[in-house]
Scaffold this motif. Structure first.
Motif, PDB file in Angstrom:
ATOM      1  N   CYS A   1       9.967  16.551 -86.392  1.00 37.82           N
ATOM      2  CA  CYS A   1       9.609  15.190 -86.202  1.00 37.82           C
ATOM      3  C   CYS A   1       9.218  14.891 -87.824  1.00 37.82           C
ATOM      4  O   CYS A   1       8.751  15.785 -88.532  1.00 37.82           O
TER       5      CYS A   1
ATOM      6  N   HIS B   1       7.296  12.636 -88.612  1.00 40.11           N
ATOM      7  CA  HIS B   1       6.077  12.162 -88.900  1.00 40.11           C
ATOM      8  C   HIS B   1       5.147  13.162 -89.755  1.00 40.11           C
ATOM      9  O   HIS B   1       4.872  12.900 -91.050  1.00 40.11           O
ATOM     10  N   LEU B   2       4.942  14.016 -89.179  1.00 41.54           N
ATOM     11  CA  LEU B   2       4.435  15.497 -89.946  1.00 41.54           C
ATOM     12  C   LEU B   2       4.647  16.967 -89.605  1.00 41.54           C
ATOM     13  O   LEU B   2       4.173  17.822 -89.708  1.00 41.54           O
ATOM     14  N   GLY B   3       6.002  16.987 -89.018  1.00 41.59           N
ATOM     15  CA  GLY B   3       6.492  18.298 -88.970  1.00 41.59           C
ATOM     16  C   GLY B   3       6.563  18.960 -87.462  1.00 41.59           C
ATOM     17  O   GLY B   3       6.937  20.254 -87.542  1.00 41.59           O
ATOM     18  N   CYS B   4       6.115  18.355 -86.442  1.00 42.06           N
ATOM     19  CA  CYS B   4       5.985  19.122 -85.212  1.00 42.06           C
ATOM     20  C   CYS B   4       7.562  18.997 -84.555  1.00 42.06           C
ATOM     21  O   CYS B   4       8.336  18.432 -85.070  1.00 42.06           O
TER      22      CYS B   4
ATOM     23  N   CYS C   1       7.279  12.997 -79.642  1.00 41.04           N
ATOM     24  CA  CYS C   1       6.599  14.109 -80.169  1.00 41.04           C
ATOM     25  C   CYS C   1       5.281  14.198 -79.659  1.00 41.04           C
ATOM     26  O   CYS C   1       4.519  13.175 -79.761  1.00 41.04           O
TER      27      CYS C   1
ATOM     28  N   CYS D   1       2.711  15.563 -80.764  1.00 41.36           N
ATOM     29  CA  CYS D   1       1.418  15.705 -81.929  1.00 41.36           C
ATOM     30  C   CYS D   1       0.783  14.353 -81.819  1.00 41.36           C
ATOM     31  O   CYS D   1      -0.493  14.100 -82.021  1.00 41.36           O
ATOM     32  N   HIS D   2       1.724  13.173 -82.177  1.00 44.64           N
ATOM     33  CA  HIS D   2       0.995  11.905 -82.461  1.00 44.64           C
ATOM     34  C   HIS D   2       1.710  10.974 -81.699  1.00 44.64           C
ATOM     35  O   HIS D   2       1.761   9.406 -82.154  1.00 44.64           O
ATOM     36  N   THR D   3       2.485  11.028 -80.873  1.00 45.42           N
ATOM     37  CA  THR D   3       3.308  10.102 -80.076  1.00 45.42           C
ATOM     38  C   THR D   3       4.369   9.339 -80.647  1.00 45.42           C
ATOM     39  O   THR D   3       4.485   8.320 -80.199  1.00 45.42           O
ATOM     40  N   SER D   4       4.865   9.890 -81.685  1.00 49.82           N
ATOM     41  CA  SER D   4       6.177   9.287 -82.290  1.00 49.82           C
ATOM     42  C   SER D   4       7.116   9.319 -81.170  1.00 49.82           C
ATOM     43  O   SER D   4       7.593  10.372 -80.348  1.00 49.82           O
TER      44      SER D   4
ATOM     45  N   ILE E   1       4.858   5.002 -85.567  1.00 52.97           N
ATOM     46  CA  ILE E   1       4.177   5.972 -86.054  1.00 52.97           C
ATOM     47  C   ILE E   1       5.052   6.935 -86.878  1.00 52.97           C
ATOM     48  O   ILE E   1       4.482   7.321 -88.063  1.00 52.97           O
TER      49      ILE E   1
END
Ligand code: FES
Length: 201
Positions: free
Chosen positions: A131, A133-136, A149, A151-154, A166
């Motif tokens: 991802c 966003h932050l790598g999940c 994703c 982790c933060h719903t991207s 996101i």
């Protein structure tokens, strides 16, 4: 004065009227000295340069091997084929393996990441499964036919484009080639998270 005699027919001394006694080996002395010097210098050079060259090659060895492991074009063959992909373009998650060199050690067939591969006509598109966003790790959702994703719903559509605000950018598309009709080769790269730009790391 030495006279050649029948007892000593090979006497080294030669007498001439004008020069007196001459030793024929005396003229070879400078040449022998020169040859000795050349041999000594050559032997010294070999003695010094051999360990030096060996040390340089040893130091460069991981760098040389790293170049070979990456292949001549840095592409990695995926453990799937074009024929194995769904014809309707459903993404397939594929683990990417490669040989790695860490200092002076070589590790064969190491997992280095994951990708999603889609077949579109006679072409393929490959996304890095990380991802932006932050790598999940991004999942594929069959029910909504998109990427998500947890982790933060991207969320991303099947073309990897953002479905919400996101993530900072779309999913990262990787360079890919079809070789030998069905092999899929990818230039695997990871990219910096949380940036709008796609920056390799
Ligand atoms: S890491 Fe994927 S949404 Fe945050």
């Amino acid at each position: 004065m030495n006279e050649p005699t029948s007892e000593n027919p090979t006497s080294a001394k030669v007498e001439t009227e004008t020069q007196g006694t001459v030793d024929p080996l005396a003229n070879d002395e400078p040449r022998r000295f020169f040859m000795k010097a050349v041999i000594a210098i050559g032997a010294g050079a070999v003695a010094v340069l051999t360990p030096l060259i060996a040390g340089v090659l040893f130091f460069l060895d991981p760098l040389l091997r790293r170049g070979k492991d990456g292949g001549d074009d840095e592409f990695i063959k995926l453990e799937t084929t074009v024929d194995a992909l769904p014809a309707d373009g459903t993404p397939q998650r594929v683990t990417v393996f490669a040989d790695r060199v860490d200092a002076w050690n070589k590790f064969l067939h190491q997992q280095i990441g994951s990708v999603y591969v889609r077949k579109i006509g006679d072409q393929v598109i490959v996304f890095n499964a990380t991802c932006p966003h932050l790598g999940c790790g991004v999942d594929y959702r069959p029910t909504t036919q998109d990427f998500f994703c947890p982790c933060h719903t991207s969320a991303f559509d099947l073309d990897g484009q953002k479905k919400n605000d996101i993530p900072p950018r779309a999913m990262d598309v990787l360079e890919a080639e079809i070789r030998n009709k069905t092999e899929i080769w990818v230039h695997y790269q990871d990219f910096r998270a949380a940036t709008e730009e796609k920056i390799p790391v």
